[in-house]
Design a protein around this motif. Structure first.
Motif, short mmCIF file in Angstrom:
data_model
loop_
_atom_site.label_atom_id
_atom_site.label_comp_id
_atom_site.label_asym_id
_atom_site.label_seq_id
_atom_site.Cartn_x
_atom_site.Cartn_y
_atom_site.Cartn_z
N LEU A 85 0.81 -1.23 0.00
CA LEU A 85 0.00 0.00 0.00
C LEU A 85 0.84 1.27 0.00
O LEU A 85 0.50 2.23 -0.71
N ALA A 86 1.93 1.29 0.77
CA ALA A 86 2.62 2.54 1.09
C ALA A 86 3.13 3.29 -0.14
O ALA A 86 2.62 4.37 -0.50
N HIS A 87 4.11 2.75 -0.82
CA HIS A 87 4.72 3.47 -1.94
C HIS A 87 3.80 3.50 -3.16
O HIS A 87 3.83 4.46 -3.94
N GLY A 88 3.01 2.47 -3.34
CA GLY A 88 2.09 2.45 -4.47
C GLY A 88 1.08 3.58 -4.40
O GLY A 88 0.72 4.18 -5.42
N LEU A 89 0.62 3.89 -3.19
CA LEU A 89 -0.34 4.97 -3.02
C LEU A 89 0.26 6.32 -3.42
O LEU A 89 -0.36 7.10 -4.14
N LEU A 90 1.48 6.58 -2.97
CA LEU A 90 2.14 7.83 -3.34
C LEU A 90 2.44 7.89 -4.83
O LEU A 90 2.29 8.95 -5.47
N ALA A 91 2.85 6.76 -5.39
CA ALA A 91 3.22 6.74 -6.80
C ALA A 91 2.02 6.99 -7.70
O ALA A 91 2.10 7.76 -8.66
N VAL A 92 0.90 6.34 -7.42
CA VAL A 92 -0.26 6.48 -8.31
C VAL A 92 -0.83 7.89 -8.25
O VAL A 92 -1.30 8.43 -9.26
N ILE A 93 -0.79 8.52 -7.07
CA ILE A 93 -1.26 9.91 -6.96
C ILE A 93 -0.37 10.84 -7.79
O ILE A 93 -0.86 11.72 -8.52
#
Length: 390
Positions: free
Chosen positions: A85-93
């Protein structure tokens, strides 16, 4: 039509979300995530900070705040699964933020066309650098994404003269806060983030000539927000090692658990030495400059990090030789372009002279390359820019 454009944009955004969701359910691709990232996040989520833990091993005192972010999400159904969840959330935003500028490229007469072009070029770069790190806790990914966003906001402040004072304040605050947050993830963000924040505050001061009191108020807010982000991070450094910016040994507090000065200096020197030479005898590079030639040859073998940005700059020069010049000076001014590339240039120069490894420069190499490209192309006839998409 506008409705059709919205449908296409919505479908493209949905495709990006589905793509990242598919990536997020996979295993970590970065070896360091299995080596120590996962255990570092688990330690941060289950145990309080221990004074002097850096005496066991210097890496335990590096105090990477991205591990705390992962530990924050390591709860409930995401226990032991926060890496999904962590880095994927920042990346997709971040990716969606840059992708939103692509439809605006259709209006080649827009005053902010260079900004839309820059953000559109940042889109594939963000995708390329983030998709393999979606399920990792790699700190370089966070600082890279934040670097692209900070650069985009700074470019908008320099280019868009129609921004209201409220919009300027919001973007200045975002630049300062994101730079402070990125610094707590990786100390190497200091040069780029500090210079970008100073330039943003100067732009605010110039835009608020008639409201200096309100300008000073926002400057105070930016400083307080930066302190709120940095002070706990420095505090954790002091507790874990006795040094304010470990592995730097410059600032320290004389506490009983302080890591010995020789060990702290060795920790910092080993990072610099290994960046100069990936092999035995890397500490010998600290006393000479013989590593410069081999480093240049080594880094030219990294196409995404070094070679392609260099080719982009050379291609820009080639385009300038054959494309038409505009009759009026409607592009980005040379002074604004120089101001924009200054933080990235200084960050790259600092990286080259200290620890010459592209990951320590973050997004600065690509920001410098794209900034020069967009700055040069914005001074051409707008029809010439079609070469980029045909």
């Amino acid at each position: 039509s506008t409705r059709r454009s919205r449908w296409i944009t919505g479908l493209a955004a949905s495709a990006v979300l589905l793509f990242w969701a598919a990536l997020a359910i996979g295993p970590p691709y970065r070896p360091d995530t299995a080596n120590y990232h996962l255990s570092g996040v688990r330690w941060a989520s289950q145990y309080p900070i221990i004074p002097g833990i850096g005496n066991l091993h210097h890496r335990l005192a590096f105090n990477n705040s991205s591990f705390l972010y992962g530990a924050l999400l390591d709860a409930g159904p995401w226990t032991n699964r926060s890496h999904h969840l962590a880095h994927g959330l920042l990346a997709v935003i971040t990716v969606l933020y840059f992708m939103s500028s692509i439809p605006r490229l259709a209006d080649k007469q827009a005053a902010n066309y260079p900004l839309y072009l820059m953000q559109s070029l940042f889109f594939p770069i963000a995708v390329l650098f983030s998709y393999k790190g979606t399920t990792s806790f790699q700190p370089d990914l966070i600082t890279f994404m934040m670097g692209l966003v900070v650069a985009s906001l700074l470019f908008e402040l320099l280019l868009d003269k129609t921004l209201s004072i409220g919009q300027v304040r919001l973007r200045v605050f975002a630049v300062c806060f994101l730079s402070s947050a990125a610094l707590t993830v990786k100390l190497s963000f200091l040069v780029f983030g500090f210079l970008a924040s100073c330039i943003a505050l100067l732009i605010l001061w110039r835009a608020s000539r008639e409201r200096q009191a309100r300008c000073l108020g926002l400057v105070a807010v930016c400083c307080v927000s930066a302190a709120l982000a940095i002070a706990p991070w420095v505090g954790r450094h002091l507790i874990s090692s006795g040094y304010a910016l470990f592995p730097s040994h410059r600032l320290y507090v004389d506490v009983p658990w302080r890591v010995p000065l020789a060990d702290a200096q060795m920790a910092g020197d080993s990072i610099v030495g290994y960046a100069r030479h990936h092999g035995e005898g890397f500490m010998e590079t600290l006393d000479n400059w013989d590593w410069i030639g081999p480093v240049i040859l080594r880094e030219l073998g990294h196409p995404i990090s070094v070679t392609i940005p260099l080719v982009c700059v050379l291609a820009t020069l080639a385009v300038l030789l054959f494309a038409k010049r505009p009759k009026s000076d409607s592009g980005l001014s040379n002074l604004a372009l120089l101001v924009f590339v200054a933080p990235a240039s200084c960050a790259v120069l600092f990286m080259l002279l200290t620890a010459p490894c592209p990951r320590f420069a973050g997004a600065s190499i690509w920001v410098l390359a794209v900034g020069l490209m967009v700055g040069a192309l914005s001074q051409l006839d707008r029809s010439s820019l079609c070469l980029l998409y045909t």
